[in-house]
Design an enzyme around this catalytic site. Structure first.
Site, PDB file in Angstrom:
ATOM      1  N   ASP A 104      61.247 -57.520 115.996  1.00 47.12           N
ATOM      2  CA  ASP A 104      60.236 -56.471 116.167  1.00 47.12           C
ATOM      3  C   ASP A 104      58.809 -57.004 116.081  1.00 47.12           C
ATOM      4  O   ASP A 104      57.894 -56.279 115.728  1.00 47.12           O
ATOM      5  CB  ASP A 104      60.446 -55.359 115.124  1.00 47.12           C
ATOM      6  CG  ASP A 104      60.382 -55.878 113.697  1.00 47.12           C
ATOM      7  OD1 ASP A 104      60.322 -57.105 113.498  1.00 47.12           O
ATOM      8  OD2 ASP A 104      60.386 -55.037 112.775  1.00 47.12           O
ATOM      9  N   LYS A 155      58.632 -57.993  99.703  1.00 46.88           N
ATOM     10  CA  LYS A 155      58.013 -56.698  99.376  1.00 46.88           C
ATOM     11  C   LYS A 155      57.510 -56.671  97.927  1.00 46.88           C
ATOM     12  O   LYS A 155      57.960 -55.859  97.109  1.00 46.88           O
ATOM     13  CB  LYS A 155      58.998 -55.540  99.632  1.00 46.88           C
ATOM     14  CG  LYS A 155      59.730 -55.585 100.965  1.00 46.88           C
ATOM     15  CD  LYS A 155      58.964 -54.949 102.088  1.00 46.88           C
ATOM     16  CE  LYS A 155      59.367 -55.445 103.462  1.00 46.88           C
ATOM     17  NZ  LYS A 155      60.712 -55.216 103.915  1.00 46.88           N
ATOM     18  N   ASP A 212      53.877 -56.847 113.420  1.00 47.11           N
ATOM     19  CA  ASP A 212      55.238 -56.331 113.216  1.00 47.11           C
ATOM     20  C   ASP A 212      55.220 -54.888 113.729  1.00 47.11           C
ATOM     21  O   ASP A 212      54.451 -54.066 113.230  1.00 47.11           O
ATOM     22  CB  ASP A 212      55.562 -56.374 111.721  1.00 47.11           C
ATOM     23  CG  ASP A 212      56.884 -55.683 111.390  1.00 47.11           C
ATOM     24  OD1 ASP A 212      57.176 -54.627 111.971  1.00 47.11           O
ATOM     25  OD2 ASP A 212      57.626 -56.202 110.545  1.00 47.11           O
TER      26      ASP A 212
END
Ligand code: GDD
Ligand code: MG
Length: 318
Positions: A104, A155, A212
């Site tokens: 992506d 993250k 992204d």
């Protein structure tokens, strides 16, 4: 050389559109997102392994016509195995140095240079790195001398990232990395990268652009970036009295006396009626924007009908 593209995610952040259109097939100007990666691969990549599970048939149908030379091979995962499990599932195809991509992203990375740096470092893998102001939505990467990676935090909580450099989702790996991936669902980022640091994981920085496309905001940002780089075009029936502000990518459209642009892409069969205003949006095939309607910052799926006078702002419609 082989390249793997990880394209089995559910695209949850682009729902409800991704309930019917898989993320890799959402159009980014003249072709689906996934084709921007496929077409950027140099001739020395002879086989492209597409790791898929969710909505495999749609991807298969697309590549039947989009890949006449048969360079793209779809490999099924019986169930989503995570980014690491997806690589492991391809083990039988991967017995020499290979490239891998998150499916992506769009970027200007020079793959030959990435490969050269990887070979020079002699590590088990090299990860392309990109600086961002807030790494919390990504994998933050800490580095030491020679850009050797010393820490990988997927993250990280806001404010807790070890650096502003993130994993750009473009990799070169030695096949030995597969020995460090267990069976079943495995995250490359959370489980494998921290484990293989001692085998030499290196970073590679590059210039240009990187996006992204996993969210509406970022998908539209990618579209703006490519339009600013000259990806615009207009083809279709556009009324003399329409007010069109470039850049846009309009293909096979019908635009009445409406206001369009900047940063609009509209695919085959899109109709924009009188008095409508559309900017910074993606209108997929056959979408209809009714009289006086306003669409901004939005992604509209195939055949979506926006009623007369309606306002669609910063929204995704399936
Ligand atoms: N085959 C397969 N199977 N592919 C998968 C699976 C799976 O189970 N899960 C995710 N993918 C694919 C997605 O389709 C996507 O192309 C890619 O793997 C990454 O997944 P995302 O869901 O988009 O992850 P992210 O954007 O939150 O984070 C990843 O990308 C960031 C950069 O864009 C991580 O790699 C981060 O570390 C990185 O910074
Ligand atoms: Mg992503």
């Amino acid at each position: 050389m082989k390249a793997v593209i990880l394209a089995g995610g559910l695209g949850t952040r682009l729902r409800p559109l991704t309930n019917t259109v898989p993320k890799p097939l959402i159009p980014l100007l003249d072709k689906p997102l996934i084709s921007h990666i496929v077409d950027s691969l140099p001739a020395w990549v002879d086989t492209i392994l597409l790791a898929v599970n969710y909505r495999r048939e749609a991807l298969e149908a697309y590549f039947e016509t989009a890949d006449p030379e048969g360079r793209v091979v779809l490999v099924d995962e019986p169930e989503p195995l995570g980014t690491g499990g997806a690589l492991k599932n391809l083990s039988r195809h991967l017995n020499e140095t290979f490239l891998a991509f998150n499916g992506d992203i769009v970027s200007s990375i020079d793959l030959a240079l990435l490969l050269r740096n990887h070979r020079a470092s002699k590590g088990i893998g090299t990860i392309a790195l990109w600086p961002v102001p807030d790494p919390s939505a990504f994998g933050a990467v800490g580095t030491g001398p020679g850009l050797r990676i010393t820490m990988f935090q997927e993250k990280p909580a806001p404010g807790e990232a070890c650096s502003d450099l993130i994993n750009a989702g473009v990799y070169v790996f030695e096949p030995e990395i597969l020995d460090h991936i267990g069976d079943g669902f495995v995250s490359l980022e959370r489980e494998v990268f921290p484990k293989v640091l001692e085998h030499g994981l290196f970073g590679h920085r590059f210039e240009g652009y990187w996006i992204d496309c996993g969210t509406r905001e970022n998908f539209l940002r990618a579209q703006r970036t490519l339009l600013d780089l000259g990806g615009g075009a207009t083809e279709g029936r556009v009324s003399d009295r329409a007010r069109v502000t470039p850049p846009n990518f309009l293909h096979g459209v019908e635009v009445d006396e409406a206001t369009v642009g900047p940063y609009v892409s509209a695919q085959e069969g899109v109709v924009v009626r009188r008095g409508a205003e559309v900017s910074d949006s993606i209108l997929m095939r056959g979408a209809l924007i009714g009289e006086g309607a306003k669409v901004r910052g939005s992604i509209l799926g195939p055949e979506v009908i926006v009623a007369e006078g309606a306002q669609i702002l910063d929204t995704i419609l399936g």
